[in-house]
Design an enzyme around this catalytic site. Structure first.
Site, mmCIF file in Angstrom:
data_model
loop_
_atom_site.group_PDB
_atom_site.id
_atom_site.type_symbol
_atom_site.label_atom_id
_atom_site.label_comp_id
_atom_site.label_asym_id
_atom_site.label_seq_id
_atom_site.Cartn_x
_atom_site.Cartn_y
_atom_site.Cartn_z
ATOM 1 N N CYS A 1 22.038 -8.249 13.352
ATOM 2 C CA CYS A 1 22.521 -9.550 13.267
ATOM 3 C C CYS A 1 21.958 -10.013 11.895
ATOM 4 O O CYS A 1 20.709 -10.389 11.685
ATOM 5 C CB CYS A 1 21.790 -10.218 14.247
ATOM 6 S SG CYS A 1 22.145 -12.155 14.294
ATOM 7 N N CYS B 1 20.442 -13.623 11.891
ATOM 8 C CA CYS B 1 18.908 -13.408 12.515
ATOM 9 C C CYS B 1 17.963 -13.123 11.531
ATOM 10 O O CYS B 1 16.840 -13.470 11.419
ATOM 11 C CB CYS B 1 18.923 -12.339 13.513
ATOM 12 S SG CYS B 1 19.951 -12.587 15.021
#
Length: 133
Positions: free
Chosen positions: A58, A61
């Protein structure tokens, strides 16, 4: 007057004894790794816990990661941050209905009180967290 002073002294002494017997909570200054096996312990141990739900793949993230690291240092003693890899901890991800990442789960006194979905800049995230202190 002497009786009043003695009553106050005894009360204060009892309060001090009680405080000495209470377990000391050690606040980390970096995010704790949270897993399916440790999540309940972590959220139950500290008054305010923010769990960063993330995954290796991600991109957003990875942008939030350093922000969480900085806030963990700056807010040590007030907030405990945790990091939960959703790919490795499906039970917790399912339990809290994580549908998108990054998601920050906010726990106060062991109860989920909020979720923040998305990558926030440090100042924005810090301001959002202040309302829970």
């Amino acid at each position: 007057m002497d009786e009043e002073l003695e009553r106050i002294r005894r009360k204060k002494l009892e309060e001090m004894k009680k405080m000495a017997n209470e377990p000391k909570v050690d606040y980390p200054n970096s995010p704790l790794k949270v897993t399916d096996g440790t999540v309940d312990e972590v959220i139950g141990r500290y008054p305010l816990v923010i769990v960063d739900c993330w995954a290796e793949w991600c991109g957003p993230c990875r942008m939030v990661g350093p922000v969480i690291d900085d806030l963990a240092k700056e807010m040590a003693g007030k907030v405990v941050f945790g990091k939960l890899n959703v790919d490795e901890n499906m039970k917790t991800s399912t339990k809290y209905g994580i549908m998108a990442i990054p998601t920050l789960l906010v726990f106060k006194d062991g109860k989920l009180i909020d979720q923040m979905v998305g990558a926030y800049p440090k100042n924005t995230l810090s301001n959002k967290i202040q309302k829970y202190l």
